[in-house]
Structures are given as structure tokens and as C-alpha cells.
Scaffold this motif. Structure first.
Motif, PDB file in Angstrom:
ATOM      1  N   PHE A  40       3.624  -2.298 -12.708  1.00 37.23           N
ATOM      2  CA  PHE A  40       4.079  -1.139 -11.948  1.00 37.23           C
ATOM      3  C   PHE A  40       3.314  -0.921 -10.643  1.00 37.23           C
ATOM      4  O   PHE A  40       3.924  -0.665  -9.603  1.00 37.23           O
ATOM      5  CB  PHE A  40       4.034   0.123 -12.819  1.00 37.23           C
ATOM      6  CG  PHE A  40       4.941   0.038 -14.015  1.00 37.23           C
ATOM      7  CD1 PHE A  40       6.266  -0.357 -13.883  1.00 37.23           C
ATOM      8  CD2 PHE A  40       4.485   0.343 -15.278  1.00 37.23           C
ATOM      9  CE1 PHE A  40       7.110  -0.444 -14.980  1.00 37.23           C
ATOM     10  CE2 PHE A  40       5.317   0.265 -16.375  1.00 37.23           C
ATOM     11  CZ  PHE A  40       6.625  -0.133 -16.230  1.00 37.23           C
ATOM     12  N   LEU A  41       1.971  -0.986 -10.683  1.00 32.93           N
ATOM     13  CA  LEU A  41       1.212  -0.809  -9.439  1.00 32.93           C
ATOM     14  C   LEU A  41       1.481  -1.926  -8.431  1.00 32.93           C
ATOM     15  O   LEU A  41       1.676  -1.645  -7.238  1.00 32.93           O
ATOM     16  CB  LEU A  41      -0.283  -0.673  -9.728  1.00 32.93           C
ATOM     17  CG  LEU A  41      -0.710   0.666 -10.309  1.00 32.93           C
ATOM     18  CD1 LEU A  41      -2.200   0.676 -10.609  1.00 32.93           C
ATOM     19  CD2 LEU A  41      -0.358   1.811  -9.390  1.00 32.93           C
ATOM     20  N   PRO A  42       1.528  -3.200  -8.854  1.00 35.22           N
ATOM     21  CA  PRO A  42       1.890  -4.238  -7.876  1.00 35.22           C
ATOM     22  C   PRO A  42       3.310  -4.050  -7.312  1.00 35.22           C
ATOM     23  O   PRO A  42       3.537  -4.329  -6.135  1.00 35.22           O
ATOM     24  CB  PRO A  42       1.787  -5.545  -8.679  1.00 35.22           C
ATOM     25  CG  PRO A  42       0.792  -5.244  -9.744  1.00 35.22           C
ATOM     26  CD  PRO A  42       1.027  -3.802 -10.097  1.00 35.22           C
ATOM     27  N   LEU A  43       4.249  -3.579  -8.133  1.00 37.99           N
ATOM     28  CA  LEU A  43       5.603  -3.308  -7.625  1.00 37.99           C
ATOM     29  C   LEU A  43       5.583  -2.214  -6.566  1.00 37.99           C
ATOM     30  O   LEU A  43       6.262  -2.320  -5.533  1.00 37.99           O
ATOM     31  CB  LEU A  43       6.538  -2.902  -8.768  1.00 37.99           C
ATOM     32  CG  LEU A  43       7.122  -4.033  -9.605  1.00 37.99           C
ATOM     33  CD1 LEU A  43       7.919  -3.453 -10.774  1.00 37.99           C
ATOM     34  CD2 LEU A  43       7.992  -4.936  -8.762  1.00 37.99           C
ATOM     35  N   ALA A  44       4.810  -1.151  -6.812  1.00 35.58           N
ATOM     36  CA  ALA A  44       4.715  -0.068  -5.828  1.00 35.58           C
ATOM     37  C   ALA A  44       4.108  -0.572  -4.527  1.00 35.58           C
ATOM     38  O   ALA A  44       4.571  -0.220  -3.435  1.00 35.58           O
ATOM     39  CB  ALA A  44       3.895   1.083  -6.393  1.00 35.58           C
ATOM     40  N   MET A  46       4.182  -3.721  -3.505  1.00 37.41           N
ATOM     41  CA  MET A  46       5.134  -4.667  -2.934  1.00 37.41           C
ATOM     42  C   MET A  46       6.241  -3.945  -2.160  1.00 37.41           C
ATOM     43  O   MET A  46       6.746  -4.443  -1.163  1.00 37.41           O
ATOM     44  CB  MET A  46       5.761  -5.517  -4.046  1.00 37.41           C
ATOM     45  CG  MET A  46       6.626  -6.656  -3.532  1.00 37.41           C
ATOM     46  SD  MET A  46       7.231  -7.687  -4.879  1.00 37.41           S
ATOM     47  CE  MET A  46       8.426  -6.606  -5.622  1.00 37.41           C
ATOM     48  N   LEU A  47       6.596  -2.747  -2.600  1.00 36.64           N
ATOM     49  CA  LEU A  47       7.618  -1.969  -1.907  1.00 36.64           C
ATOM     50  C   LEU A  47       7.100  -1.360  -0.607  1.00 36.64           C
ATOM     51  O   LEU A  47       7.830  -0.662   0.081  1.00 36.64           O
ATOM     52  CB  LEU A  47       8.151  -0.855  -2.821  1.00 36.64           C
ATOM     53  CG  LEU A  47       8.967  -1.319  -4.022  1.00 36.64           C
ATOM     54  CD1 LEU A  47       9.284  -0.137  -4.924  1.00 36.64           C
ATOM     55  CD2 LEU A  47      10.236  -2.011  -3.583  1.00 36.64           C
ATOM     56  N   GLY A  48       5.862  -1.632  -0.294  1.00 36.67           N
ATOM     57  CA  GLY A  48       5.290  -1.137   0.947  1.00 36.67           C
ATOM     58  C   GLY A  48       4.687   0.242   0.818  1.00 36.67           C
ATOM     59  O   GLY A  48       4.378   0.878   1.814  1.00 36.67           O
ATOM     60  N   ASN A  49       4.538   0.722  -0.405  1.00 35.44           N
ATOM     61  CA  ASN A  49       3.944   2.022  -0.683  1.00 35.44           C
ATOM     62  C   ASN A  49       4.571   3.135   0.155  1.00 35.44           C
ATOM     63  O   ASN A  49       3.894   3.809   0.929  1.00 35.44           O
ATOM     64  CB  ASN A  49       2.426   1.969  -0.469  1.00 35.44           C
ATOM     65  CG  ASN A  49       1.738   3.197  -1.035  1.00 35.44           C
ATOM     66  OD1 ASN A  49       2.262   3.865  -1.906  1.00 35.44           O
ATOM     67  ND2 ASN A  49       0.561   3.484  -0.519  1.00 35.44           N
ATOM     68  N   PRO A  50       5.875   3.347  -0.004  1.00 33.87           N
ATOM     69  CA  PRO A  50       6.515   4.410   0.781  1.00 33.87           C
ATOM     70  C   PRO A  50       6.035   5.788   0.331  1.00 33.87           C
ATOM     71  O   PRO A  50       5.650   5.974  -0.818  1.00 33.87           O
ATOM     72  CB  PRO A  50       8.003   4.226   0.463  1.00 33.87           C
ATOM     73  CG  PRO A  50       8.017   3.604  -0.884  1.00 33.87           C
ATOM     74  CD  PRO A  50       6.798   2.717  -0.925  1.00 33.87           C
ATOM     75  N   ILE A  56       3.286  12.025  -0.897  1.00 34.55           N
ATOM     76  CA  ILE A  56       2.415  11.178  -1.716  1.00 34.55           C
ATOM     77  C   ILE A  56       2.948   9.753  -1.708  1.00 34.55           C
ATOM     78  O   ILE A  56       4.156   9.531  -1.739  1.00 34.55           O
ATOM     79  CB  ILE A  56       2.318  11.731  -3.161  1.00 34.55           C
ATOM     80  CG1 ILE A  56       1.294  10.952  -3.969  1.00 34.55           C
ATOM     81  CG2 ILE A  56       3.665  11.730  -3.853  1.00 34.55           C
ATOM     82  CD1 ILE A  56       0.935  11.607  -5.278  1.00 34.55           C
ATOM     83  N   GLY A  57       2.016   8.802  -1.676  1.00 31.01           N
ATOM     84  CA  GLY A  57       2.405   7.404  -1.718  1.00 31.01           C
ATOM     85  C   GLY A  57       2.911   7.018  -3.094  1.00 31.01           C
ATOM     86  O   GLY A  57       2.515   7.606  -4.106  1.00 31.01           O
ATOM     87  N   LEU A  58       3.792   6.042  -3.135  1.00 24.74           N
ATOM     88  CA  LEU A  58       4.387   5.619  -4.398  1.00 24.74           C
ATOM     89  C   LEU A  58       3.329   5.094  -5.367  1.00 24.74           C
ATOM     90  O   LEU A  58       3.364   5.413  -6.556  1.00 24.74           O
ATOM     91  CB  LEU A  58       5.456   4.542  -4.136  1.00 24.74           C
ATOM     92  CG  LEU A  58       6.227   4.049  -5.354  1.00 24.74           C
ATOM     93  CD1 LEU A  58       6.959   5.202  -6.023  1.00 24.74           C
ATOM     94  CD2 LEU A  58       7.191   2.949  -4.951  1.00 24.74           C
ATOM     95  N   ASP A  59       2.370   4.307  -4.873  1.00 26.86           N
ATOM     96  CA  ASP A  59       1.338   3.789  -5.785  1.00 26.86           C
ATOM     97  C   ASP A  59       0.465   4.913  -6.345  1.00 26.86           C
ATOM     98  O   ASP A  59       0.052   4.875  -7.496  1.00 26.86           O
ATOM     99  CB  ASP A  59       0.504   2.691  -5.133  1.00 26.86           C
ATOM    100  CG  ASP A  59      -0.253   3.142  -3.908  1.00 26.86           C
ATOM    101  OD1 ASP A  59       0.020   4.255  -3.413  1.00 26.86           O
ATOM    102  OD2 ASP A  59      -1.110   2.376  -3.440  1.00 26.86           O
ATOM    103  N   SER A  60       0.195   5.944  -5.540  1.00 25.58           N
ATOM    104  CA  SER A  60      -0.565   7.095  -6.051  1.00 25.58           C
ATOM    105  C   SER A  60       0.232   7.845  -7.111  1.00 25.58           C
ATOM    106  O   SER A  60      -0.320   8.289  -8.117  1.00 25.58           O
ATOM    107  CB  SER A  60      -0.929   8.053  -4.916  1.00 25.58           C
ATOM    108  OG  SER A  60      -1.810   7.433  -4.021  1.00 25.58           O
ATOM    109  N   LEU A  61       1.529   7.986  -6.898  1.00 25.11           N
ATOM    110  CA  LEU A  61       2.384   8.663  -7.866  1.00 25.11           C
ATOM    111  C   LEU A  61       2.442   7.882  -9.179  1.00 25.11           C
ATOM    112  O   LEU A  61       2.295   8.451 -10.262  1.00 25.11           O
ATOM    113  CB  LEU A  61       3.788   8.855  -7.300  1.00 25.11           C
ATOM    114  CG  LEU A  61       4.780   9.573  -8.208  1.00 25.11           C
ATOM    115  CD1 LEU A  61       4.313  10.993  -8.487  1.00 25.11           C
ATOM    116  CD2 LEU A  61       6.161   9.562  -7.593  1.00 25.11           C
ATOM    117  N   ILE A  62       2.634   6.567  -9.074  1.00 26.45           N
ATOM    118  CA  ILE A  62       2.668   5.716 -10.276  1.00 26.45           C
ATOM    119  C   ILE A  62       1.320   5.797 -11.002  1.00 26.45           C
ATOM    120  O   ILE A  62       1.265   5.920 -12.232  1.00 26.45           O
ATOM    121  CB  ILE A  62       3.012   4.250  -9.910  1.00 26.45           C
ATOM    122  CG1 ILE A  62       4.389   4.156  -9.264  1.00 26.45           C
ATOM    123  CG2 ILE A  62       2.878   3.337 -11.118  1.00 26.45           C
ATOM    124  CD1 ILE A  62       5.531   4.493 -10.178  1.00 26.45           C
ATOM    125  N   SER A  63       0.227   5.738 -10.256  1.00 27.39           N
ATOM    126  CA  SER A  63      -1.109   5.848 -10.865  1.00 27.39           C
ATOM    127  C   SER A  63      -1.262   7.170 -11.594  1.00 27.39           C
ATOM    128  O   SER A  63      -1.795   7.228 -12.704  1.00 27.39           O
ATOM    129  CB  SER A  63      -2.195   5.723  -9.796  1.00 27.39           C
ATOM    130  OG  SER A  63      -2.230   4.435  -9.262  1.00 27.39           O
TER     131      SER A  63
END
Length: 197
Positions: A40-44, A46-50, A56-63
Motif C-alpha cells: 500500500f505505501l509503495p502504491l501511494a 508510485m501514484l506520485g503522492n497526490p 494530506i498526502g496519500l501516503d500519509s493518509l494510508i500510513s
């Protein structure tokens, strides 16, 4: 006073009841952690962390989502770990006593084993949470680590103090045994010298 056999039986039963629940909880937490870190974090990223909604950034939200899931699971495991710590304390207190075990000794062992369980659980939880805390706010991971180290030192010091009486007694017994063996060896050497003369 607590009956030794009863305490051993209750402790054994609690350990048998709690260990499978802990194993299942740890397995679920590990799977969530594994999918979070490896998928999940690598996918976020890879999507460029929109930025979602510009906040909030996507990787921060997933985290954050994974962190909340892990906290819920660890809190569920926490109760079972404390039960195992209590049972281990009861087992240890009964194992080193005969017949009746004083209540204060059982309570001292329980406090000590509970402290060790707290530290172990906190360290494992921190290792589980670390990638997700760092994904939300990296500096927070360092602050939490410093707090964890200070707290663990305090708890382990207090735990050591709870065992200090037992350790002193064991050390005195060990010293007596060593001294008796040394005296016995010296006596045998003297006898051997007398025989040679």
C-alpha cells in the motif's frame, strides 16, 4: 497465602488460554503491516503522492489508516499479554516456594513481570508502528523513540528493584556454595600434601 498447586494450575490454564489469542493477533497485525509496508505505501508513492482535498498526502493518509488498524489490534493483544504476564508471575512465584506462597511475593512477581511485558509490548508495537509513524510525520518517530527509551529504562529499573531481594538471596547462596567448594578443595589439597609427606 496462596496455595502453590492452585496457583500453578490457574497460571498454566491462563497461559494455555491466552497464547493462541496472542498468536492470532500477532499474525493479523503482521499481515496488515506486511501489506502496508510492501504494497500500500509503495502504491501511494508510485501514484506520485497526490494531496487529497488539498490537505494530506496519500501516503500519509494510508500510513494513518494502517496505524489506526495496528493500534486497535495491539490494544486487543495487550490484554492477553498482561494475562500471560500475570500467569507467568504466578507460576514463577509458586515454582520458587513450597506449600503456601505469600501474597506479597506473588504481587511483587506480578508487578515485575507486568513491567517486563509492558516494555516488550511497547518495543514490538513501536517497531510495527515505525514505518507508518514515519510516513505521517518523521520527526514524531524520533520523539516517540526517545520517550520509549526513557520510559523503558524507568520501568526496567523499577522491575529490577522488585527482584532485588530475590537476587541478593540467590547471590548469597551462590557465594556460600562457591566458598564451601573452595574450602573443600583446599582441604583436599592439604590432605594430598600430608599423604605425600
Amino acid at each position: 497465602m496462596v496455595n502453590r498447586e492452585q496457583l500453578l494450575a490457574e497460571s498454566r490454564q491462563e497461559i494455555y488460554d491466552s497464547i493462541p489469542k496472542i498468536a492470532v493477533g500477532v499474525a493479523i497485525a503482521f499481515l496488515i503491516w506486511l501489506f502496508g509496508v510492501l504494497i500500500f505505501l509503495p502504491l501511494a508513492t508510485m501514484l506520485g503522492n497526490p494531496f487529497l482535498f488539498g490537505l494530506i498526502g496519500l501516503d500519509s493518509l494510508i500510513s494513518g489508516i494502517i496505524l489506526v488498524a495496528l493500534v486497535i489490534i495491539v490494544l486487543g493483544i495487550f490484554g492477553e499479554v498482561l494475562d500471560v504476564a500475570e500467569a507467568t508471575a504466578g507460576y514463577a512465584a509458586a515454582a520458587y516456594s513450597r506449600g503456601e506462597t505469600p501474597d506479597e511475593k506473588v504481587e511483587r512477581y506480578r508487578l515485575a513481570f507486568r513491567g517486563i511485558a509492558y516494555v516488550l509490548l511497547a518495543v514490538v508495537a513501536f517497531l510495527f508502528f515505525l514505518p507508518f509513524i514515519a510516513g505521517i510525520f518523521p520527526v514524531l518517530a524520533g520523539i516517540v523513540l526517545v520517550i520509549l527509551v526513557l520510559w523503558a529504562i524507568f520501568v526496567l529499573f523499577r522491575t529490577g528493584r522488585l527482584f532485588s531481594g530475590e537476587i541478593e538471596r540467590w547471590a548469597a547462596e551462590f557465594s556460600r556454595k562457591v566458598e564451601l567448594e573452595r574450602q573443600d578443595m583446599a582441604l583436599k589439597e592439604q590432605q594430598a600434601q600430608y599423604r605425600e609427606e
